[in-house]
Scaffold this motif. Structure first.
Motif, PDB file in Angstrom:
ATOM      1  N   GLY A 196       0.822  -1.203   0.000  1.00  0.00           N
ATOM      2  CA  GLY A 196       0.000   0.000   0.000  1.00  0.00           C
ATOM      3  C   GLY A 196       0.853   1.248   0.000  1.00  0.00           C
ATOM      4  N   GLY A 197       0.630   2.131  -0.953  1.00  0.00           N
ATOM      5  CA  GLY A 197       1.408   3.364  -1.048  1.00  0.00           C
ATOM      6  C   GLY A 197       1.052   4.342   0.057  1.00  0.00           C
ATOM      7  N   LEU A 198       2.023   5.207   0.352  1.00  0.00           N
ATOM      8  CA  LEU A 198       1.850   6.262   1.349  1.00  0.00           C
ATOM      9  C   LEU A 198       0.546   7.018   1.140  1.00  0.00           C
ATOM     10  CD1 LEU A 198       2.962   8.414   3.420  1.00  0.00           C
ATOM     11  CD2 LEU A 198       4.047   9.494   1.435  1.00  0.00           C
ATOM     12  N   GLY A 199      -0.181   7.220   2.222  1.00  0.00           N
ATOM     13  CA  GLY A 199      -1.398   8.025   2.146  1.00  0.00           C
ATOM     14  C   GLY A 199      -2.637   7.183   2.356  1.00  0.00           C
ATOM     15  N   ALA A 200      -3.729   7.649   1.783  1.00  0.00           N
ATOM     16  CA  ALA A 200      -5.023   7.029   2.066  1.00  0.00           C
ATOM     17  C   ALA A 200      -5.113   5.595   1.552  1.00  0.00           C
ATOM     18  CB  ALA A 200      -6.138   7.878   1.445  1.00  0.00           C
ATOM     19  N   SER A 201      -4.309   5.236   0.555  1.00  0.00           N
ATOM     20  CA  SER A 201      -4.353   3.858   0.051  1.00  0.00           C
ATOM     21  C   SER A 201      -4.049   2.858   1.165  1.00  0.00           C
ATOM     22  CB  SER A 201      -3.341   3.669  -1.078  1.00  0.00           C
ATOM     23  OG  SER A 201      -3.450   4.697  -2.016  1.00  0.00           O
ATOM     24  N   THR A 202      -3.098   3.228   2.006  1.00  0.00           N
ATOM     25  CA  THR A 202      -2.747   2.347   3.121  1.00  0.00           C
ATOM     26  C   THR A 202      -3.931   2.195   4.082  1.00  0.00           C
ATOM     27  OG1 THR A 202      -0.329   2.286   3.196  1.00  0.00           O
ATOM     28  CG2 THR A 202      -1.439   2.580   5.288  1.00  0.00           C
ATOM     29  N   TYR A 203      -4.681   3.292   4.309  1.00  0.00           N
ATOM     30  CA  TYR A 203      -5.868   3.185   5.183  1.00  0.00           C
ATOM     31  C   TYR A 203      -6.931   2.284   4.546  1.00  0.00           C
ATOM     32  CZ  TYR A 203      -3.726   7.680   6.492  1.00  0.00           C
ATOM     33  OH  TYR A 203      -2.857   8.688   6.815  1.00  0.00           O
ATOM     34  N   ASP A 204      -7.056   2.381   3.228  1.00  0.00           N
ATOM     35  CA  ASP A 204      -8.054   1.557   2.532  1.00  0.00           C
ATOM     36  C   ASP A 204      -7.730   0.072   2.671  1.00  0.00           C
ATOM     37  OD1 ASP A 204      -9.250   3.910   1.614  1.00  0.00           O
ATOM     38  OD2 ASP A 204      -8.091   3.900  -0.240  1.00  0.00           O
ATOM     39  N   ILE A 205      -6.441  -0.253   2.550  1.00  0.00           N
ATOM     40  CA  ILE A 205      -6.031  -1.655   2.669  1.00  0.00           C
ATOM     41  C   ILE A 205      -6.258  -2.136   4.101  1.00  0.00           C
ATOM     42  CG2 ILE A 205      -4.043  -3.209   2.545  1.00  0.00           C
ATOM     43  CD1 ILE A 205      -3.016  -1.310   0.262  1.00  0.00           C
ATOM     44  N   ALA A 206      -5.935  -1.279   5.057  1.00  0.00           N
ATOM     45  CA  ALA A 206      -6.183  -1.638   6.462  1.00  0.00           C
ATOM     46  C   ALA A 206      -7.680  -1.810   6.714  1.00  0.00           C
ATOM     47  CB  ALA A 206      -5.609  -0.565   7.387  1.00  0.00           C
ATOM     48  N   ALA A 207      -8.485  -0.961   6.090  1.00  0.00           N
ATOM     49  CA  ALA A 207      -9.940  -1.050   6.276  1.00  0.00           C
ATOM     50  C   ALA A 207     -10.496  -2.358   5.723  1.00  0.00           C
ATOM     51  CB  ALA A 207     -10.630   0.143   5.602  1.00  0.00           C
ATOM     52  N   ALA A 208      -9.821  -2.888   4.712  1.00  0.00           N
ATOM     53  CA  ALA A 208     -10.265  -4.165   4.134  1.00  0.00           C
ATOM     54  C   ALA A 208      -9.885  -5.335   5.035  1.00  0.00           C
ATOM     55  CB  ALA A 208      -9.661  -4.347   2.739  1.00  0.00           C
ATOM     56  N   GLY A 209      -9.074  -5.066   6.062  1.00  0.00           N
ATOM     57  CA  GLY A 209      -8.703  -6.112   7.011  1.00  0.00           C
ATOM     58  C   GLY A 209      -7.208  -6.311   7.043  1.00  0.00           C
ATOM     59  N   ASP A 210      -6.647  -6.289   8.263  1.00  0.00           N
ATOM     60  CA  ASP A 210      -5.209  -6.520   8.389  1.00  0.00           C
ATOM     61  C   ASP A 210      -4.895  -7.939   7.916  1.00  0.00           C
ATOM     62  OD1 ASP A 210      -2.550  -5.958   9.045  1.00  0.00           O
ATOM     63  OD2 ASP A 210      -2.770  -6.834  11.050  1.00  0.00           O
ATOM     64  N   HIS A 211      -3.679  -8.106   7.382  1.00  0.00           N
ATOM     65  CA  HIS A 211      -3.305  -9.401   6.812  1.00  0.00           C
ATOM     66  C   HIS A 211      -1.793  -9.554   6.937  1.00  0.00           C
ATOM     67  CE1 HIS A 211      -2.920 -12.699   3.927  1.00  0.00           C
ATOM     68  NE2 HIS A 211      -4.235 -12.811   3.919  1.00  0.00           N
ATOM     69  N   ASP A 212      -1.341 -10.773   7.161  1.00  0.00           N
ATOM     70  CA  ASP A 212       0.110 -10.957   7.346  1.00  0.00           C
ATOM     71  C   ASP A 212       0.899 -10.818   6.043  1.00  0.00           C
ATOM     72  OD1 ASP A 212      -0.525 -13.335   6.162  1.00  0.00           O
ATOM     73  OD2 ASP A 212       0.062 -14.605   7.847  1.00  0.00           O
ATOM     74  N   ARG A 213       0.216 -10.616   4.926  1.00  0.00           N
ATOM     75  CA  ARG A 213       0.921 -10.357   3.665  1.00  0.00           C
ATOM     76  C   ARG A 213       0.709  -8.925   3.174  1.00  0.00           C
ATOM     77  NH1 ARG A 213       1.606 -15.793   0.201  1.00  0.00           N
ATOM     78  NH2 ARG A 213       1.731 -17.243   1.948  1.00  0.00           N
ATOM     79  N   ASN A 214       0.386  -8.030   4.094  1.00  0.00           N
ATOM     80  CA  ASN A 214       0.247  -6.608   3.752  1.00  0.00           C
ATOM     81  C   ASN A 214       1.501  -5.835   4.130  1.00  0.00           C
ATOM     82  OD1 ASN A 214      -2.357  -7.051   2.902  1.00  0.00           O
ATOM     83  ND2 ASN A 214      -3.332  -5.918   4.577  1.00  0.00           N
ATOM     84  N   LEU A 215       1.969  -4.983   3.207  1.00  0.00           N
ATOM     85  CA  LEU A 215       3.081  -4.077   3.509  1.00  0.00           C
ATOM     86  C   LEU A 215       2.555  -2.651   3.389  1.00  0.00           C
ATOM     87  CD1 LEU A 215       6.658  -4.297   1.903  1.00  0.00           C
ATOM     88  CD2 LEU A 215       5.816  -2.560   3.454  1.00  0.00           C
ATOM     89  N   TYR A 216       2.435  -1.994   4.533  1.00  0.00           N
ATOM     90  CA  TYR A 216       1.882  -0.638   4.560  1.00  0.00           C
ATOM     91  C   TYR A 216       3.015   0.377   4.530  1.00  0.00           C
ATOM     92  CZ  TYR A 216      -1.846  -3.405   6.841  1.00  0.00           C
ATOM     93  OH  TYR A 216      -2.773  -4.340   7.168  1.00  0.00           O
ATOM     94  N   LEU A 217       2.976   1.299   3.582  1.00  0.00           N
ATOM     95  CA  LEU A 217       3.997   2.353   3.537  1.00  0.00           C
ATOM     96  C   LEU A 217       3.444   3.626   4.173  1.00  0.00           C
ATOM     97  CD1 LEU A 217       5.428   1.842  -0.056  1.00  0.00           C
ATOM     98  CD2 LEU A 217       6.123   0.782   2.090  1.00  0.00           C
ATOM     99  N   TRP A 218       4.253   4.228   5.033  1.00  0.00           N
ATOM    100  CA  TRP A 218       3.923   5.511   5.668  1.00  0.00           C
ATOM    101  C   TRP A 218       4.940   6.571   5.255  1.00  0.00           C
ATOM    102  CZ3 TRP A 218       0.017   6.757   9.351  1.00  0.00           C
ATOM    103  CH2 TRP A 218      -0.841   5.688   9.679  1.00  0.00           C
ATOM    104  N   GLY A 219       5.728   6.246   4.251  1.00  0.00           N
ATOM    105  CA  GLY A 219       6.748   7.159   3.745  1.00  0.00           C
ATOM    106  C   GLY A 219       7.271   6.574   2.447  1.00  0.00           C
ATOM    107  N   ALA A 220       8.542   6.899   2.115  1.00  0.00           N
ATOM    108  CA  ALA A 220       9.156   6.381   0.880  1.00  0.00           C
ATOM    109  C   ALA A 220       8.285   6.708  -0.334  1.00  0.00           C
ATOM    110  CB  ALA A 220       9.413   4.879   0.978  1.00  0.00           C
ATOM    111  N   MET A 221       7.774   7.940  -0.366  1.00  0.00           N
ATOM    112  CA  MET A 221       6.864   8.329  -1.439  1.00  0.00           C
ATOM    113  C   MET A 221       7.508   8.141  -2.810  1.00  0.00           C
ATOM    114  SD  MET A 221       4.624  11.791  -1.716  1.00  0.00           S
ATOM    115  CE  MET A 221       3.507  12.110  -3.061  1.00  0.00           C
ATOM    116  N   GLY A 222       6.774   7.507  -3.694  1.00  0.00           N
ATOM    117  CA  GLY A 222       7.286   7.188  -5.029  1.00  0.00           C
ATOM    118  C   GLY A 222       7.883   5.804  -5.116  1.00  0.00           C
TER     119      GLY A 222
END
Lengths: 196, 181
Positions: free
Chosen positions: A27-53
């Motif tokens: 999940g890219g930095l920003g709201a996309s990461t919240y959307d993925i989290a909203a769909a349910g946490d998963h052990d194969r999710n990588l959430y980015l809170w930085g590293a834009m681009g």
């Protein structure tokens, strides 16, 4: 550009991930990461809170390492614009198992709603296509989203690229873990890799 | 691609071969790069290696992100670039601390030791400082007979101790690029 019939981002991501099976999701930095989290946490999710681009390139690294697993990058238009060269790099490598979804609301929603380039001029589907990604689509209906979700599972036919025009709604943040080491170690564990 | 020296039919140096052998021994699988003349021999070897995936980049920061993803997927990598590219990586180098993956980069130096092109000098002069401010350990090789030991040590601490490391391959080692009309 018409603002009618824009899709709801949470419904889009929920539908994309409803039958994710073994997919690894970045999940890219920003709201996309919240959307993925909203769909349910998963052990194969990588959430980015930085590293834009960097979201697409992180996805490419995973995809090349795990060619039999679907790898899905879900990011926003601002994040994608910052890493546009990575579409050229993906087009050259042509990983069959990599899918990229851009949730395009045409604004920088996290920073006050300033217009992004896609609001006026940039056509990301055209960019992806020009970079050698043959399957580059604009998705406008939930039926098309479901069709793309099926394509994501076909690890021989990628890379797949989709841009989805979504509405501007500022939804409640669903906060994922912000610990990158934890989430990556969790993915590695799920794949059977230990620590150093 | 420009040759670094004008010496005709000079025997290819052996240190790129030594680097390649070390990368193979450490099971390096993904090799992102932005081309540099100083890396040309090594890039050729990587392109011909069945166990390695060469990934040409449009900008060097892509390589940092790629290696973070490679690690999440269970593979090791190394980033090949020249000193000018180090500045392009700065924000993405955050990943080495946040995700803590085994980061190794081999950097051919410009802007030092007889440089002809002044445009290379500012970034070449700050390359080591940029790495150190970003939490990356820096080792340097200036002579052909020390390359193997330096790269071996760098790979060891990067892959075994998860200590992000850059090796600067000096312009003295590679030879200043010769510009002729």
């Amino acid at each position: 550009m018409s603002k009618a019939n824009l899709l709801d981002r949470r419904s889009v991501v929920g539908s994309l991930l409803a039958d994710r099976r073994d997919a690894i999701v970045v999940g890219g930095l920003g709201a996309s990461t919240y959307d993925i989290a909203a769909a349910g946490d998963h052990d194969r999710n990588l959430y980015l809170w930085g590293a834009m681009g960097g979201a697409v390139m992180i996805g490419l690294g995973v995809a090349l390492a795990q060619p039999k697993l679907p790898v899905v990058v879900i990011t926003g238009d601002g994040e994608m614009l910052m890493g546009m060269g990575s579409l050229a790099t993906v087009g050259l490598q042509k990983p069959g198992n990599l899918s990229i979804v851009v949730l395009d609301n045409e604004i920088y929603g996290e920073t006050g709603g300033q217009a992004s380039h896609t609001a006026a001029t940039v056509d990301l589907v055209g960019v992806a296509h020009s970079c050698g990604i043959a399957d580059a689509r604009a998705l406008a209906t939930m039926a098309e989203i479901e069709g793309f979700a099926k394509a994501m599972q076909d690890v021989a036919s990628g890379p797949h690229f989709a841009s989805v025009k979504i509405d501007h709604a500022n939804l409640e943040r669903v906060l994922s873990s912000r610990d990158g080491q934890f989430t990556v170690t969790r993915i590695r564990s799920a794949l059977g890799f230990g620590p150093i | 691609m420009h040759a670094r020296t004008e010496a005709p039919s000079e025997t290819a140096p052996s240190w790129p071969e030594e680097i390649f052998a070390i990368l193979q021994r450490f099971d390096v699988r993904q090799v992102p790069y932005v081309p540099d003349a100083g890396h040309s021999q090594l890039i050729e070897r990587v392109l011909g290696a069945a166990t390695m995936r060469a990934v040409p980049l449009t900008t060097e920061e892509e390589g940092v992100a790629l290696l973070a993803g490679a690690w999440a997927g269970g593979q090791r990598g190394v980033l090949l670039m020249q000193s000018s590219g180090v500045g392009n990586c700065i924000n993405m180098l955050s990943l080495t601390q946040i995700i803590r993956f085994p980061f190794l980069t081999l950097v051919t130096m410009r802007g030092e030791w007889g440089e002809f092109n002044p445009w290379q000098v500012p970034m070449g002069s700050s390359t080591q400082g940029v790495f150190e401010l970003s939490g990356i350990k820096v080792l340097r090789a200036s002579h052909p007979d020390e390359v193997r030991d330096v790269v071996e040590a760098a790979a060891g601490q990067a892959y075994n101790a998860c200590t992000p490391t850059a090796v600067l391959l000096s312009q003295r080692l590679i030879g200043a690029k010769v510009f002729t009309k």
